[in-house]
Enzyme design. Sequence first.
Site, PDB file in Angstrom:
ATOM      1  N   ASP A  38      -3.409  11.383   6.069  1.00  0.00           N
ATOM      2  CA  ASP A  38      -2.891  11.485   4.713  1.00  0.00           C
ATOM      3  C   ASP A  38      -2.549  12.924   4.329  1.00  0.00           C
ATOM      4  O   ASP A  38      -3.372  13.829   4.460  1.00  0.00           O
ATOM      5  CB  ASP A  38      -3.946  10.925   3.755  1.00  0.00           C
ATOM      6  CG  ASP A  38      -3.402  10.692   2.366  1.00  0.00           C
ATOM      7  OD1 ASP A  38      -3.051  11.685   1.707  1.00  0.00           O
ATOM      8  OD2 ASP A  38      -3.329   9.524   1.945  1.00  0.00           O
ATOM      9  N   SER A  84       1.494  11.320   0.446  1.00  0.00           N
ATOM     10  CA  SER A  84       0.894   9.993   0.352  1.00  0.00           C
ATOM     11  C   SER A  84       1.742   9.098  -0.552  1.00  0.00           C
ATOM     12  O   SER A  84       2.903   8.855  -0.270  1.00  0.00           O
ATOM     13  CB  SER A  84      -0.551  10.125  -0.151  1.00  0.00           C
ATOM     14  OG  SER A  84      -1.267   8.936   0.038  1.00  0.00           O
TER      15      SER A  84
END
Length: 482
Positions: free
Chosen positions: A348, A118
């Site tokens: 993510d 991320s």
Amino acid sequence: MTLDVWHHPDVLQLLGEIEDLARQPKVDEFFWLRSFATKNGAGSNPDELSLFEAADPPPGAGSLAVGEESEGESGARRVFRIANIVLQGGGVLGLAHAGFVTGLEYAGVRFIGIAGASAGAIMAMGMAAVRGNDLLNPTHRKVVEIVGAMPMATFIDGPYRTRRLIKQFLLKRQSYLPSSWPAWIGAFRQILHSRGLNSGNAFEDWLRSVLSEHGLRTITDLENRLNTIADQVNGAKKLIGKGKSPLSSLAQSVDGNQLLQIMAACTPIGVKFQFPKDVEYLSGETGSNSPATLVRASMSIPFFFEPAVFNVNKGEKWERFIKEKFEYLADKSKQRELAHMDEVAFLDGGIFSNLPVDAFSTILPEVPTVAVPLMSASPAKPYRRRARLSSLAGDVGTVAFMVRNQRDRDAIEMLRRSEQRFKNRKQGGVNAGAEPPTFPFRLSPIDVKDANWLNFVMDEKDMMDLFLIGLRRARDFLENDL
């Protein structure tokens, strides 16, 4: 907006303190591996990379290069500490990573392996882009310039009403009034239609432009660059004893595609992907995409951004991948179903591995590794047997938090057991070859206080505060954690 950190008085003071701390013997005890490169001609790439123990530098190696001035001295043989770094995901809080990396690089540290998920993936990719084809190039000034100029507000790129609603929410303005209900309904429909409030295109376009400026236009370019770094490491002149390698793992060549590790969660198969290594399981055309698409995959925050969709590499590779992952977890019919998929989507990377502390445990395991978690000061809410509808979202978030952190806790626990075995070996006088003087792993958590990881509308002061938090943590790491 460009973040100017280099004239801030607190930054200048901290860099001075870091320069002093970098000369302490205990710093070399942890950063036991040192390197210098010799260069001929005007080229930017080192002709020869040397690795040696900090406690026994070769004759004429010179002293450690600390700070910007020492690095720029013409004709000086620059000596650096070598390490790996692992950066945790955390939305916009990744600005604290920039401060931490600045501190360690200013102390003469350079990174062979870089991993992140991320927000950590943004920093990891930025560092890989900025250092070019030279392992010893500093990255912090250009990376700070990149993240400091990041147009975060533009990354909220959904429909107008949705953008306005998100910004109201982030700025803690009233967003539940009847006048906002049409926007909430539109946002709900947006999630149903595309599984995300924002397309993510603005973020990907911005990063594509940044990476292109640093010579990374395609994933193939990235792989070539990582292989060049791996060639430097694999071909490094060994200077510990006569013909003795400082790294036992160098008996086998280091794979360039594992020196950068970007984590992403693949759906619907529910498997962690590690980019760029796992690009081979995606369609052959993927290599011509920008590396920004890999970071975009790792940054696909559920419901905030739409998932990143890729075609798979239909045929033997994909079928083998499915068999390896599901041979003992799914029956033959399910494996056939997964093997015949045409495309997959990525969410993510923090879902499966927000802090991949074991990223380099099987490659270059003797190289010191620093993992950098981002800790939040958000208060925990007590469990309630009966909850209101408004608290259900919080419960869902808590479950997601538990899932993503348990894997990282397990990995940290395995490292702790490895540390105990390492200490037992040392106490028993067992010498398995060239070994670090201390266990080559440290956690260095950064307390980001009450900063909101989704605050894409933060102002310059908030950005500077995050950078300073990371830089102070680097100072404290050198002073207290080694």
